[in-house]
Design a protein around this motif. Sequence first.
Motif, PDB file in Angstrom:
ATOM      1  N   UNK A  48       0.824  -1.213   0.000  1.00 49.22           N
ATOM      2  CA  UNK A  48       0.000   0.000   0.000  1.00 49.22           C
ATOM      3  C   UNK A  48       0.856   1.261   0.000  1.00 49.22           C
ATOM      4  N   UNK A  49       2.041   1.186   0.616  1.00 46.79           N
ATOM      5  CA  UNK A  49       2.927   2.354   0.675  1.00 46.79           C
ATOM      6  C   UNK A  49       3.409   2.768  -0.717  1.00 46.79           C
ATOM      7  N   UNK A  50       3.380   1.855  -1.669  1.00 47.55           N
ATOM      8  CA  UNK A  50       3.855   2.191  -3.014  1.00 47.55           C
ATOM      9  C   UNK A  50       2.954   3.222  -3.691  1.00 47.55           C
ATOM     10  N   UNK A  51       1.648   3.171  -3.389  1.00 48.20           N
ATOM     11  CA  UNK A  51       0.664   4.006  -4.100  1.00 48.20           C
ATOM     12  C   UNK A  51       0.796   3.811  -5.613  1.00 48.20           C
ATOM     13  N   UNK A  52       1.018   2.554  -5.994  1.00 49.35           N
ATOM     14  CA  UNK A  52       1.238   2.230  -7.402  1.00 49.35           C
ATOM     15  C   UNK A  52      -0.053   1.761  -8.066  1.00 49.35           C
ATOM     16  N   UNK A  53      -0.011   1.651  -9.380  1.00 47.85           N
ATOM     17  CA  UNK A  53      -1.173   1.209 -10.151  1.00 47.85           C
ATOM     18  C   UNK A  53      -1.051  -0.240 -10.614  1.00 47.85           C
ATOM     19  N   UNK A  54       0.129  -0.603 -11.119  1.00 50.04           N
ATOM     20  CA  UNK A  54       0.319  -1.957 -11.651  1.00 50.04           C
ATOM     21  C   UNK A  54       1.677  -2.496 -11.250  1.00 50.04           C
ATOM     22  N   UNK A  55       1.806  -3.808 -11.398  1.00 48.31           N
ATOM     23  CA  UNK A  55       3.084  -4.473 -11.147  1.00 48.31           C
ATOM     24  C   UNK A  55       3.327  -5.451 -12.291  1.00 48.31           C
ATOM     25  N   UNK A  56       4.554  -5.491 -12.775  1.00 47.55           N
ATOM     26  CA  UNK A  56       4.933  -6.393 -13.857  1.00 47.55           C
ATOM     27  C   UNK A  56       5.727  -7.548 -13.279  1.00 47.55           C
ATOM     28  N   UNK A  57       5.252  -8.770 -13.557  1.00 52.07           N
ATOM     29  CA  UNK A  57       5.890  -9.985 -13.064  1.00 52.07           C
ATOM     30  C   UNK A  57       6.236 -10.886 -14.243  1.00 52.07           C
ATOM     31  N   UNK A  58       7.124 -11.827 -13.998  1.00 50.19           N
ATOM     32  CA  UNK A  58       7.454 -12.798 -15.041  1.00 50.19           C
ATOM     33  C   UNK A  58       6.194 -13.554 -15.446  1.00 50.19           C
ATOM     34  N   UNK A  59       6.049 -13.807 -16.721  1.00 56.78           N
ATOM     35  CA  UNK A  59       4.822 -14.391 -17.255  1.00 56.78           C
ATOM     36  C   UNK A  59       4.495 -15.746 -16.628  1.00 56.78           C
ATOM     37  N   UNK A 206       1.294   2.733 -18.724  1.00 58.29           N
ATOM     38  CA  UNK A 206       2.385   1.851 -19.155  1.00 58.29           C
ATOM     39  C   UNK A 206       2.279   1.710 -20.666  1.00 58.29           C
ATOM     40  N   UNK A 207       3.269   2.222 -21.391  1.00 58.46           N
ATOM     41  CA  UNK A 207       3.224   2.225 -22.852  1.00 58.46           C
ATOM     42  C   UNK A 207       3.807   0.974 -23.479  1.00 58.46           C
ATOM     43  N   UNK A 208       4.769   0.375 -22.812  1.00 63.29           N
ATOM     44  CA  UNK A 208       5.445  -0.765 -23.417  1.00 63.29           C
ATOM     45  C   UNK A 208       5.778  -1.812 -22.366  1.00 63.29           C
ATOM     46  N   UNK A 209       5.332  -3.078 -22.617  1.00 62.73           N
ATOM     47  CA  UNK A 209       5.607  -4.202 -21.715  1.00 62.73           C
ATOM     48  C   UNK A 209       6.257  -5.319 -22.523  1.00 62.73           C
ATOM     49  N   UNK A 210       7.447  -5.748 -22.168  1.00 61.40           N
ATOM     50  CA  UNK A 210       8.091  -6.863 -22.876  1.00 61.40           C
ATOM     51  C   UNK A 210       7.209  -8.104 -22.863  1.00 61.40           C
ATOM     52  N   UNK A 211       7.323  -8.918 -23.902  1.00 56.10           N
ATOM     53  CA  UNK A 211       6.414 -10.044 -24.072  1.00 56.10           C
ATOM     54  C   UNK A 211       6.554 -11.110 -22.990  1.00 56.10           C
ATOM     55  N   UNK A 212       7.699 -11.176 -22.300  1.00 54.90           N
ATOM     56  CA  UNK A 212       7.878 -12.190 -21.260  1.00 54.90           C
ATOM     57  C   UNK A 212       7.423 -11.702 -19.884  1.00 54.90           C
ATOM     58  N   UNK A 213       6.795 -10.522 -19.835  1.00 56.99           N
ATOM     59  CA  UNK A 213       6.263  -9.995 -18.579  1.00 56.99           C
ATOM     60  C   UNK A 213       4.738  -9.918 -18.640  1.00 56.99           C
ATOM     61  N   UNK A 214       4.125  -9.988 -17.485  1.00 56.31           N
ATOM     62  CA  UNK A 214       2.664  -9.907 -17.395  1.00 56.31           C
ATOM     63  C   UNK A 214       2.289  -8.762 -16.459  1.00 56.31           C
ATOM     64  N   UNK A 215       1.388  -7.899 -16.924  1.00 58.02           N
ATOM     65  CA  UNK A 215       0.970  -6.738 -16.128  1.00 58.02           C
ATOM     66  C   UNK A 215      -0.235  -7.100 -15.273  1.00 58.02           C
ATOM     67  N   UNK A 216      -0.164  -6.788 -13.993  1.00 59.97           N
ATOM     68  CA  UNK A 216      -1.238  -7.083 -13.047  1.00 59.97           C
ATOM     69  C   UNK A 216      -1.532  -5.839 -12.226  1.00 59.97           C
ATOM     70  N   UNK A 217      -2.806  -5.588 -11.956  1.00 60.24           N
ATOM     71  CA  UNK A 217      -3.158  -4.454 -11.097  1.00 60.24           C
ATOM     72  C   UNK A 217      -2.715  -4.750  -9.669  1.00 60.24           C
ATOM     73  N   UNK A 218      -2.442  -3.699  -8.927  1.00 56.53           N
ATOM     74  CA  UNK A 218      -2.014  -3.869  -7.530  1.00 56.53           C
ATOM     75  C   UNK A 218      -3.108  -4.567  -6.721  1.00 56.53           C
ATOM     76  N   UNK A 219      -4.364  -4.257  -7.018  1.00 54.77           N
ATOM     77  CA  UNK A 219      -5.469  -4.899  -6.293  1.00 54.77           C
ATOM     78  C   UNK A 219      -5.451  -6.408  -6.504  1.00 54.77           C
ATOM     79  N   UNK A 220      -5.298  -6.849  -7.744  1.00 55.87           N
ATOM     80  CA  UNK A 220      -5.243  -8.289  -8.016  1.00 55.87           C
ATOM     81  C   UNK A 220      -3.983  -8.916  -7.428  1.00 55.87           C
ATOM     82  N   UNK A 221      -2.891  -8.177  -7.458  1.00 52.08           N
ATOM     83  CA  UNK A 221      -1.647  -8.687  -6.893  1.00 52.08           C
ATOM     84  C   UNK A 221      -1.810  -8.957  -5.395  1.00 52.08           C
ATOM     85  N   UNK A 222      -2.457  -8.042  -4.685  1.00 53.42           N
ATOM     86  CA  UNK A 222      -2.685  -8.222  -3.245  1.00 53.42           C
ATOM     87  C   UNK A 222      -3.582  -9.427  -2.995  1.00 53.42           C
ATOM     88  N   UNK A 223      -4.640  -9.567  -3.797  1.00 53.60           N
ATOM     89  CA  UNK A 223      -5.560 -10.700  -3.620  1.00 53.60           C
ATOM     90  C   UNK A 223      -4.880 -12.040  -3.878  1.00 53.60           C
TER      91      UNK A 223
END
Length: 353
Positions: A48-59, A206-223
Motif C-alpha cells: 500500500x505504501x507504493x501508491x502504485x497502479x500496476x506491477x509487472x511480473x514474469x509471465x 504503461x506504454x510498453x511491456x516486454x512479451x515475457x512480462x505480465x501486467x497485473x493491477x495492484x489490487x489483483x496482486x494483493x488478492x
Amino acid sequence: MFLAINEIRHSKLRYTLVMGVMFLIAYLVFFLTGLAYGLAQDNRTAVDKWNADTILLAEEANDNLNMSMIPLKTFDKVKADQKAYLAQTAGVIKGDNGEKIDVSFFGIDKDQFLAPKITSGKMFDSDGEAVADLSLKEQYSLKLGETVKMAGNDKTLKIVGFTDNAKFNVAPVLYTTLGAYQEIRFETQGTSENTRINAIVTKGVVDSVPKDLEKTSIKNFINELPGYSAQVLTFGFMIGFLIVIAAIVIGIFIYVLTMQKSEIFGVMKAQGISSRYIAISVIAQTFLLATVGVVIGLVATVGTAFVLPDAVPFQVNSLFFIAISLLMIAVALIGAFFSVRTIVKIDPLKAIG
C-alpha cells in the motif's frame, strides 16, 4: 418508548442478561474484526505504501512475487510514466541478543518511488545498510545503528533508519540495496549481466511491456498474495455468522419474553391499547437492549486494543466497527419482528382466560 423503558427498569436482572449476551457476542465480533483487519493489513501495508497502479511480473510466475525472476536489463525496456524495480525475498535475521526474527527483504533503488518515508534515522547509502519497519524497534527492541546478521550466511546489515507500516506477508520489511539483496538471496555480489529482480512496479500509463512480462493491477496482486484471500474470506464468514447468531439469540429472548407477557398484553388490549403501540414498545425495547450491548462491546474492544501486546496483529478500523454496529442492531430489530407478529395475534379474551 415509555413502556419499554419502564419494563426494563421493573425487570432489571432479566434484561441485564439479555444485554449481557448481546455484549458478549458484539465483543467477539469486534475482536475478530480487529484481528482480521490487522492480519490483512500485515500482509499488504508495504504494498500500500507504493501508491502504485500496476506491477509487472514474469509471465510464468503465476502472480507470485517470489517465483518471478526478471533480468535487470529488462527494466530499461519498460516504458511507463513512473517505474521502479523490486527485488524481494524472505529471510531470518539475528539481533545483538541472538533472537531470530522472520523478515522480508526489499531490494530497491533509493531514488525511485518505492523508497519508504523515513520516520527516524536516514535512508541507506550502501550495501551494508538497511531501513527497517518500525515494528522491529517496538517488538524486538532493535535500535538505530544496531547491526543484524543474516541466518544462513555471513551477510550483515546496519539499521540506519526506520519507517512505519511496512509489512509484507505478515513479516516486517527491511529495505536495502539491490546489491545487498543479491548477497542475501544468492550469496554473490552479482553483476549487471546476471542480476535478477522480482518485479517492476509502475505508476500511471504503461506504454510498453516486454512479451515475457505480465501486467497485473495492484489490487489483483494483493488478492493473490499467499493465504490473503482465504484469510479474509474465513474471517468474513465467521463475522457474518456471528452477526446472524446475535440476531437469532436476541430474537429468541424477545420472543420468549413476549410469550411470558401475553396475558399482560391481553389486558392492555382489552383496555383499548392498540397492538401497534405494544409492538412499537417491543421494537424500542429491542433497540435499546441491542444498542447498549453493542456500545459496551465496542468500548470493551477499543479498551482491549490498548493492552494487547505489539505482537498481536490487532487494528481498529472505525468505519468497519461503525458498519458492524449498525448491522448488528438492524439484524436484532429484524429478529424482534417475529415477536410483533405474536403480539398482533393475541386475543384479549383468551389471554385473560
